[in-house]
Scaffold this active site. Structure first.
Site, PDB file in Angstrom:
ATOM      1  N   MET A 161       0.848  -1.186   0.000  1.00  9.21           N
ATOM      2  CA  MET A 161       0.000   0.000   0.000  1.00  9.21           C
ATOM      3  C   MET A 161       0.883   1.235   0.000  1.00  9.21           C
ATOM      4  SD  MET A 161      -1.930  -0.124   3.660  1.00  9.21           S
ATOM      5  CE  MET A 161      -1.120  -0.402   5.220  1.00  9.21           C
ATOM      6  N   TYR A 437       4.425   3.025  12.433  1.00 13.39           N
ATOM      7  CA  TYR A 437       3.698   2.848  11.175  1.00 13.39           C
ATOM      8  C   TYR A 437       2.273   2.337  11.381  1.00 13.39           C
ATOM      9  CZ  TYR A 437       5.889  -1.937  11.015  1.00 13.39           C
ATOM     10  OH  TYR A 437       6.331  -3.207  11.281  1.00 13.39           O
ATOM     11  N   GLU A 438       1.504   2.397  10.284  1.00 12.43           N
ATOM     12  CA  GLU A 438       0.054   2.125  10.311  1.00 12.43           C
ATOM     13  C   GLU A 438      -0.686   3.072  11.248  1.00 12.43           C
ATOM     14  OE1 GLU A 438      -1.371   0.511   8.158  1.00 12.43           O
ATOM     15  OE2 GLU A 438       0.346  -0.521   7.313  1.00 12.43           O
ATOM     16  N   GLY A 439      -0.245   4.308  11.307  1.00 12.66           N
ATOM     17  CA  GLY A 439      -0.833   5.283  12.215  1.00 12.66           C
ATOM     18  C   GLY A 439      -0.096   5.233  13.532  1.00 12.66           C
TER      19      GLY A 439
END
Length: 579
Positions: A161, A437-439
């Site tokens: 992504m 990461y991933e928020g």
């Protein structure tokens, strides 16, 4: 740095916290019978220990390298990934229509737990592919699903992504990558993609035959901000109508980031459309890309929380082994002055028991979350909401304690932990990315006190804390923590300003995560009272007692921080604060 799969504790968490037997009673998950579950957990554990774990240290030392636009991995990675694909591990929870086994998400979590404990950096490759499968399954056209999903499900192709750009990190709405419609020629109806993306995990490699990039970009005249973002599928190699691979698309990896850890995971700077010939297809509706991408990100956040469990397990195993073998000093107060293994010194015992308690507590929270996600898939609306509420808890707290446990692992090793040769430092370095990461974990906490706090008018969160109080009344500390969480949630919903909520979001998120994890450990202890495995029952009782007496007690002390509000944070101007 040997690794032994934590099969017994995983099976316990899958049975008690995820409730796998209840899931298997449904038609959709009927195949998840006890024998199947045990075979999967034992099988992936053996595979991970045998094939991926031996590459962990090698991957850290040698890392991924970019050579003439091609990313190379150390010897052994290609074969290990091929065996992973051949054995079907990538397809555990993927759609049956496209070659998957259609088993519960809970079991996919277990596959990733074992692979990631064996080799966290390598495990990011299948983890990102799982997210691409979810996004295309939920939002792709039938033609896109038929073209891309079978190979993604098998693992023959991998997925990524692409969100972040140099000027657009957490603020995805600031991205500038463009997608221009093509109106004629062989690519009519598709888009020309142009722009640069950074921090793209496994964005380039040679282990899979093709890489399917999911890329966020703007179409011409799109609205500003996040409302103007669309999602595009952009393959590394064009895919012909018969499914065979065509020429390479106009995209490339221009550099690899030099990182603190996860060195075997190529973190790529990707350039799209340098020759104005990067072709992509829109996924879903125009300007609805962020919603489609969040389908991919929600379970990805659970999987990142899983990484916290993974690094906890690996660091704990290594620390236990070292403490058993390292002999130093006599026991304090003992008349026998003979040196003993450091495992018998009280403070080392404290560290080891804390590591074990945090590992098992985070695993219990992980599988409770996964079980709620699976129930949501079966149509249980309340479970779906609970799964959403739990997601920031496992992501934020799970990764925070991953760092804590890895740090304790270094401490147990003493000076040897600070020396790279032992490998204890690698766990600490690898763990540090997971809260980012991933928020970031601050974003997870903000989500918890805004969107998640307001679900079902606030009652969904209150129901979670009420269930803990009702089920754990005999544990005054735990039920008291849950009651405090309920009080804080009501204050945040009814009285606090947005700044006040955000100021207290991290301590509140920690309190809530510890309350749920403690609850799930208590459930495990109860389930083992009639167990034939006396050793597991005793170990779990002691570990849980430590969690309740120490970790829960510490979390209760965060109440004042959660309720303190934002005023003190702004007593100094920005200029005065930074000097």
């Amino acid at each position: 740095m040997t690794y032994a799969p934590a099969t017994a504790d995983q099976l316990l968490a899958i049975r008690v916290n995820a409730g796998i037997e209840e899931l298997a009673a449904s038609e959709r998950f009927a195949a998840a019978e006890p024998d199947m579950v045990e075979a999967i957990v034992e099988g992936i554990g053996q595979f991970a220990a045998g094939e991926w774990a031996p590459l962990n240290r090698k991957g850290d030392l040698e890392g991924a390298k970019l050579e003439n636009g091609v990313v190379r991995l150390p010897d052994g990675f290609e074969e290990a990934y091929a065996h992973y694909v051949e054995q079907g591990w990538n397809a555990i929870a993927s759609p049956v229509d496209f070659g998957g086994q259609g088993l519960p998400f809970t079991l996919a979590c277990n596959v990733l737990e074992n692979l990631g404990t064996a080799n966290m950096a390598f495990n990011l490759l299948p983890m990102l592919s799982v997210g691409a499968i979810e996004a295309l399954d939920a939002h792709g056209s039938r033609a896109q699903q038929e073209m891309y999903l079978p190979k993604l499900v098998s693992g023959a192709w991998s997925g990524t992504m692409n969100l972040t750009e140099p000027q657009a990190g957490s603020d995805v709405g600031a991205l500038r990558a463009t997608a221009t419609p093509i109106t004629d020629g062989e690519h009519a109806g598709k888009y020309r993609i142009q722009g640069q993306k950074i921090y793209i995990t496994w964005g380039e490699h040679e282990l899979a035959e093709n890489i399917i990039h999911l890329v966020l970009a703007r179409t011409p005249d799109a609205p500003e901000g996040s409302r103007g973002i669309s999602l595009f599928v952009v393959p590394k190699y064009h895919v012909k109508a018969d499914g065979s691979l065509g020429p390479k698309n106009d995209l490339k990896c221009v550099s690899l980031e030099h990182k603190l850890g996860i060195n075997a995971s190529p973190t790529c700077v990707m350039s799209y459309g340098d020759n104005d010939e990067c072709i992509g297809e829109i996924v879903g509706e125009e300007n609805r890309g962020l919603a489609a991408m969040f389908t991919m990100m929600n379970n990805a956040r659970i999987n990142v929380g899983n990484q916290g469990v993974q690094i906890c397990e690996r660091a704990t195993q290594q620390a236990l082994g070292y403490a058993r073998d390292r002999v130093q000093s006599a026991r304090a107060g003992s008349p026998d002055r003979k040196p003993i293994a450091i495992v018998d010194h009280p403070d080392v015992r404290r560290m080891l028991l804390r590591m074990k308690a945090l590992t098992e507590g985070s695993r219990a929270l992980l599988y409770y979350t996964a079980g709620q996600v699976d129930r949501g898939t079966l149509g249980d609306a309340a479970a779906r909401m609970r799964g959403e509420i739990l997601t920031p808890l496992i992501k934020a707290w799970g990764t925070d304690i991953g760092i804590e446990v890895a740090s304790l692992g270094v401490q147990v090793h003493g000076g040897m932990g600070f020396v790279e040769e032992t490998g204890a430092a690698q766990h600490y370095r690898d763990a540090r990315i997971a809260p980012i990461y991933e928020g970031t974990n601050g974003i997870q906490a903000a989500d918890f006190v805004t969107r998640k706090l307001g679900m079902d008018g606030g009652e969904a969160m209150q129901a979670l804390f009420a269930d803990i109080v009702a089920d754990c009344g005999e544990e005054a500390g735990l039920s008291g923590l849950a009651s405090d969480c309920s009080e804080i949630a009501r204050w945040m919903a009814d009285t606090a300003s947005l700044d006040d909520r955000l100021a207290g979001s991290v301590p509140f998120t920690t309190m809530a995560a510890v309350a749920v994890a403690g609850w799930q450990l208590v459930r495990q202890v109860r389930s083992l009272k009639s167990s034939d495995n006396a050793a597991q029952a005793k170990s779990k009782a002691v570990t849980t007692r430590f969690f309740l007496d120490h970790v829960v007690a510490e979390a209760s002390g965060l109440k004042s921080s959660a309720l303190d509000g934002a005023a003190l944070l702004y007593q100094l101007s920005a200029e005065a604060l930074v000097g």
